[in-house]
Design an enzyme around this catalytic site. Sequence first.
Site, PDB file in Angstrom:
ATOM      1  N   THR A  14      -7.174   0.803  -5.132  1.00 54.56           N
ATOM      2  CA  THR A  14      -6.697   1.975  -4.397  1.00 54.56           C
ATOM      3  C   THR A  14      -5.598   1.650  -3.401  1.00 54.56           C
ATOM      4  O   THR A  14      -5.370   0.498  -3.038  1.00 54.56           O
ATOM      5  CB  THR A  14      -7.867   2.660  -3.659  1.00 54.56           C
ATOM      6  OG1 THR A  14      -8.401   1.768  -2.684  1.00 54.56           O
ATOM      7  CG2 THR A  14      -8.964   3.077  -4.624  1.00 54.56           C
ATOM      8  N   ASP A  15      -4.934   2.708  -2.953  1.00 52.88           N
ATOM      9  CA  ASP A  15      -3.876   2.574  -1.949  1.00 52.88           C
ATOM     10  C   ASP A  15      -4.394   3.034  -0.585  1.00 52.88           C
ATOM     11  O   ASP A  15      -5.590   3.321  -0.432  1.00 52.88           O
ATOM     12  CB  ASP A  15      -2.625   3.354  -2.378  1.00 52.88           C
ATOM     13  CG  ASP A  15      -2.874   4.851  -2.537  1.00 52.88           C
ATOM     14  OD1 ASP A  15      -3.895   5.373  -2.034  1.00 52.88           O
ATOM     15  OD2 ASP A  15      -2.024   5.513  -3.164  1.00 52.88           O
ATOM     16  N   ALA A  16      -3.510   3.133   0.386  1.00 55.69           N
ATOM     17  CA  ALA A  16      -3.910   3.515   1.749  1.00 55.69           C
ATOM     18  C   ALA A  16      -4.466   4.937   1.822  1.00 55.69           C
ATOM     19  O   ALA A  16      -5.211   5.267   2.737  1.00 55.69           O
ATOM     20  CB  ALA A  16      -2.727   3.371   2.696  1.00 55.69           C
ATOM     21  N   GLY A  18      -6.513   6.078  -0.336  1.00 55.22           N
ATOM     22  CA  GLY A  18      -7.851   6.042  -0.917  1.00 55.22           C
ATOM     23  C   GLY A  18      -7.930   6.444  -2.374  1.00 55.22           C
ATOM     24  O   GLY A  18      -9.022   6.634  -2.906  1.00 55.22           O
ATOM     25  N   VAL A  19      -6.775   6.579  -3.031  1.00 56.62           N
ATOM     26  CA  VAL A  19      -6.761   6.903  -4.460  1.00 56.62           C
ATOM     27  C   VAL A  19      -6.201   5.711  -5.240  1.00 56.62           C
ATOM     28  O   VAL A  19      -5.544   4.839  -4.673  1.00 56.62           O
ATOM     29  CB  VAL A  19      -5.944   8.181  -4.764  1.00 56.62           C
ATOM     30  CG1 VAL A  19      -6.548   9.393  -4.070  1.00 56.62           C
ATOM     31  CG2 VAL A  19      -4.497   8.015  -4.372  1.00 56.62           C
TER      32      VAL A  19
END
Length: 145
Positions: A14-16, A18-19
């Site tokens: 995930t990225d910052a 949250g996905v």
Amino acid sequence: MFFTYNRTVRFQDTDAAGVVYFANVLAICHEAYEESLEASNINLKDFFTNSSVAFPIVHASVDFLRPMFVGDKLLISLIPQKIGVEKFEITYEITVAEVVVAKAITRHVCIDVSSRSKRELPDEIVQWLETNRRDAERRRSREVM
């Protein structure tokens, strides 16, 4: 039937926000591709380290339909198909709880490693493509009935 691969989304995917980070979707698809080869009794070590032939990806695309989050249980369905004597394409469909969340395509070309020129697909890949094509056709014919 279509080859399917189950995978759980991990925090590292995930990225910052949250996905799942967009580029990681292609990495997940590649995992499914490797599992499909292995399920067809193709030796992955030989396949990826063969010094005479390689299968670089020359095109990739992803359509994101819904976000994927940590803990989501992904089902990746893939259908590889021959699109020429030296290339093939893999179509991926990623679902979460029977909802399609992403679709992807990778196009691969077979090359001679030393000359970097295109060459015909080796027999084991043609067999893998043919087996998956027949399985997909059987599934489609059952769905029509």
